[in-house]
Design a protein around this motif. Sequence first.
Motif, PDB file in Angstrom:
ATOM      1  N   LEU A 121      -6.899 -20.455 -21.228  1.00 44.73           N
ATOM      2  CA  LEU A 121      -5.441 -19.423 -20.587  1.00 44.73           C
ATOM      3  C   LEU A 121      -4.387 -19.910 -22.006  1.00 44.73           C
ATOM      4  O   LEU A 121      -4.021 -18.728 -22.834  1.00 44.73           O
ATOM      5  CB  LEU A 121      -5.430 -20.723 -19.589  1.00 44.73           C
ATOM      6  CG  LEU A 121      -6.176 -20.536 -18.715  1.00 44.73           C
ATOM      7  CD1 LEU A 121      -5.702 -21.407 -17.729  1.00 44.73           C
ATOM      8  CD2 LEU A 121      -6.256 -18.806 -17.716  1.00 44.73           C
ATOM      9  N   ILE A 137       2.521 -20.732 -18.706  1.00 46.29           N
ATOM     10  CA  ILE A 137       1.410 -19.422 -18.595  1.00 46.29           C
ATOM     11  C   ILE A 137       1.424 -19.720 -16.638  1.00 46.29           C
ATOM     12  O   ILE A 137       0.549 -20.373 -16.127  1.00 46.29           O
ATOM     13  CB  ILE A 137      -0.013 -20.115 -19.166  1.00 46.29           C
ATOM     14  CG1 ILE A 137       0.073 -19.793 -20.622  1.00 46.29           C
ATOM     15  CG2 ILE A 137      -1.599 -19.064 -19.325  1.00 46.29           C
ATOM     16  CD1 ILE A 137      -0.494 -20.737 -21.408  1.00 46.29           C
ATOM     17  N   ILE A 196      -1.692 -14.357 -17.113  1.00 52.03           N
ATOM     18  CA  ILE A 196      -3.570 -14.495 -17.569  1.00 52.03           C
ATOM     19  C   ILE A 196      -4.045 -13.823 -15.672  1.00 52.03           C
ATOM     20  O   ILE A 196      -3.747 -13.987 -15.141  1.00 52.03           O
ATOM     21  CB  ILE A 196      -3.763 -15.368 -16.946  1.00 52.03           C
ATOM     22  CG1 ILE A 196      -3.493 -16.294 -18.557  1.00 52.03           C
ATOM     23  CG2 ILE A 196      -5.338 -15.110 -17.430  1.00 52.03           C
ATOM     24  CD1 ILE A 196      -3.430 -15.272 -19.886  1.00 52.03           C
ATOM     25  N   ARG A 256      -7.870 -12.191 -14.183  1.00 52.85           N
ATOM     26  CA  ARG A 256      -9.172 -12.211 -13.964  1.00 52.85           C
ATOM     27  C   ARG A 256      -9.871 -11.157 -13.739  1.00 52.85           C
ATOM     28  O   ARG A 256      -9.004 -10.343 -12.233  1.00 52.85           O
ATOM     29  CB  ARG A 256      -9.623 -13.076 -13.389  1.00 52.85           C
ATOM     30  CG  ARG A 256      -9.634 -14.873 -13.957  1.00 52.85           C
ATOM     31  CD  ARG A 256     -10.675 -15.095 -13.373  1.00 52.85           C
ATOM     32  NE  ARG A 256     -12.030 -14.945 -12.949  1.00 52.85           N
ATOM     33  CZ  ARG A 256     -12.995 -14.629 -12.886  1.00 52.85           C
ATOM     34  NH1 ARG A 256     -11.896 -14.317 -11.618  1.00 52.85           N
ATOM     35  NH2 ARG A 256     -13.944 -14.248 -12.926  1.00 52.85           N
ATOM     36  N   VAL A 285     -11.167 -10.541 -18.710  1.00 52.84           N
ATOM     37  CA  VAL A 285      -9.536 -10.927 -18.703  1.00 52.84           C
ATOM     38  C   VAL A 285      -8.174  -9.902 -19.223  1.00 52.84           C
ATOM     39  O   VAL A 285      -8.418  -9.464 -20.385  1.00 52.84           O
ATOM     40  CB  VAL A 285      -9.548 -12.194 -19.688  1.00 52.84           C
ATOM     41  CG1 VAL A 285      -7.924 -12.774 -19.120  1.00 52.84           C
ATOM     42  CG2 VAL A 285     -10.550 -13.419 -18.958  1.00 52.84           C
ATOM     43  N   ALA A 290      -5.731 -17.135 -24.773  1.00 54.23           N
ATOM     44  CA  ALA A 290      -5.406 -15.338 -24.416  1.00 54.23           C
ATOM     45  C   ALA A 290      -3.751 -15.724 -24.347  1.00 54.23           C
ATOM     46  O   ALA A 290      -3.399 -14.674 -25.137  1.00 54.23           O
ATOM     47  CB  ALA A 290      -5.919 -15.493 -22.548  1.00 54.23           C
ATOM     48  N   ALA A 291      -3.246 -16.342 -23.614  1.00 52.82           N
ATOM     49  CA  ALA A 291      -1.886 -15.921 -23.489  1.00 52.82           C
ATOM     50  C   ALA A 291      -0.760 -16.292 -24.580  1.00 52.82           C
ATOM     51  O   ALA A 291      -0.066 -14.611 -25.673  1.00 52.82           O
ATOM     52  CB  ALA A 291      -1.300 -17.856 -22.773  1.00 52.82           C
ATOM     53  N   TRP A 322     -15.419 -15.893 -20.722  1.00 54.03           N
ATOM     54  CA  TRP A 322     -14.342 -14.756 -20.058  1.00 54.03           C
ATOM     55  C   TRP A 322     -14.773 -14.515 -18.754  1.00 54.03           C
ATOM     56  O   TRP A 322     -13.992 -14.202 -17.655  1.00 54.03           O
ATOM     57  CB  TRP A 322     -13.961 -14.542 -20.881  1.00 54.03           C
ATOM     58  CG  TRP A 322     -13.559 -14.523 -22.567  1.00 54.03           C
ATOM     59  CD1 TRP A 322     -13.871 -14.968 -23.562  1.00 54.03           C
ATOM     60  CD2 TRP A 322     -12.234 -15.756 -22.940  1.00 54.03           C
ATOM     61  NE1 TRP A 322     -12.977 -15.688 -25.215  1.00 54.03           N
ATOM     62  CE2 TRP A 322     -12.220 -15.805 -23.727  1.00 54.03           C
ATOM     63  CE3 TRP A 322     -11.207 -15.948 -21.989  1.00 54.03           C
ATOM     64  CZ2 TRP A 322     -10.846 -16.111 -24.401  1.00 54.03           C
ATOM     65  CZ3 TRP A 322     -10.171 -16.385 -22.033  1.00 54.03           C
ATOM     66  CH2 TRP A 322      -9.747 -16.783 -23.814  1.00 54.03           C
ATOM     67  N   GLN A 351      -4.146 -10.309 -20.715  1.00 56.58           N
ATOM     68  CA  GLN A 351      -3.025 -11.740 -20.166  1.00 56.58           C
ATOM     69  C   GLN A 351      -2.292 -10.184 -21.310  1.00 56.58           C
ATOM     70  O   GLN A 351      -2.036  -9.292 -21.468  1.00 56.58           O
ATOM     71  CB  GLN A 351      -3.443 -12.100 -21.435  1.00 56.58           C
ATOM     72  CG  GLN A 351      -4.016 -11.675 -23.447  1.00 56.58           C
ATOM     73  CD  GLN A 351      -5.175 -11.662 -23.328  1.00 56.58           C
ATOM     74  OE1 GLN A 351      -6.265 -11.587 -22.262  1.00 56.58           O
ATOM     75  NE2 GLN A 351      -5.888 -12.085 -24.129  1.00 56.58           N
ATOM     76  N   LEU A 361      -1.641 -17.733 -14.198  1.00 53.25           N
ATOM     77  CA  LEU A 361      -2.451 -17.583 -13.906  1.00 53.25           C
ATOM     78  C   LEU A 361      -2.147 -16.521 -12.372  1.00 53.25           C
ATOM     79  O   LEU A 361      -2.826 -17.214 -11.174  1.00 53.25           O
ATOM     80  CB  LEU A 361      -3.399 -18.076 -13.439  1.00 53.25           C
ATOM     81  CG  LEU A 361      -5.592 -17.890 -13.213  1.00 53.25           C
ATOM     82  CD1 LEU A 361      -5.490 -17.018 -14.081  1.00 53.25           C
ATOM     83  CD2 LEU A 361      -5.769 -18.635 -12.997  1.00 53.25           C
TER      84      LEU A 361
END
Length: 226
Positions: free
Chosen positions: A180, A29, A83, A85, A72, A183-184, A170, A74, A31
């Motif tokens: 994380l 994952i 991911i 923001r 967020v 969301a992923a 979030w 994804q 970011l």
Amino acid sequence: MTNAMAPQRPTREEIAQLPPFAGLPLERIHLLRTAAQFEAARGEILRAGFVGFDTESKPTFAKGELTSGPHVAQFALREQAFIVRVEGAAACEFIKSVVESDAVVKVGFGLKSDRTVLLSKLGASIRAMIDLADALRRKGIRQTIGAKAAVAMVLGQRLQKSRSVTTSNWARQTLLPNQLLYAANDAYAALAVFYALDLHLAPIAPAGPSASAESVQPVESVESPD
């Protein structure tokens, strides 16, 4: 439709008996923070052609309070997820470029609500998308189902969706590892259902140029917790 597909939506008790969904671990994952990472991820997504997609927003609790989300976004591929923001020009441009691209099909559950908040916040319109709830109805499932029920019915697995994470903040500057993962794997689960149903063999045909074959730079991974 696969043999794992049940004719009726499973109960909570039936879902609880299923093995856990084999989602992505933290090391897969990513970011995204920098311009180079956004460009690398965009190349990966465009080359894949299909991407699991979802958004998360800080919950509202007061009556009549309007959301300031999404906070967020994804994007999940078959072996990794990105991911983002929803903050800053580079991040917003990246999100808009992917969701508005006809060269990549966005796959998810409840994408109509994501489309509404993205249009409101970013002026972005989701194009070339497949809402799996609609796809499942076309395959004979009359009930409206979300990711958890679909994973159970199609994959025979239990997607864990913690309410404490769902309703977490979030909008926080530093997302927590459990956020994380949540969301992923929400986006990743949608893509897994999509492929299990062989929808990639007869997708919504995305118009537009083919994805570039240029190499991309690696993106930053999230460190696993102890």
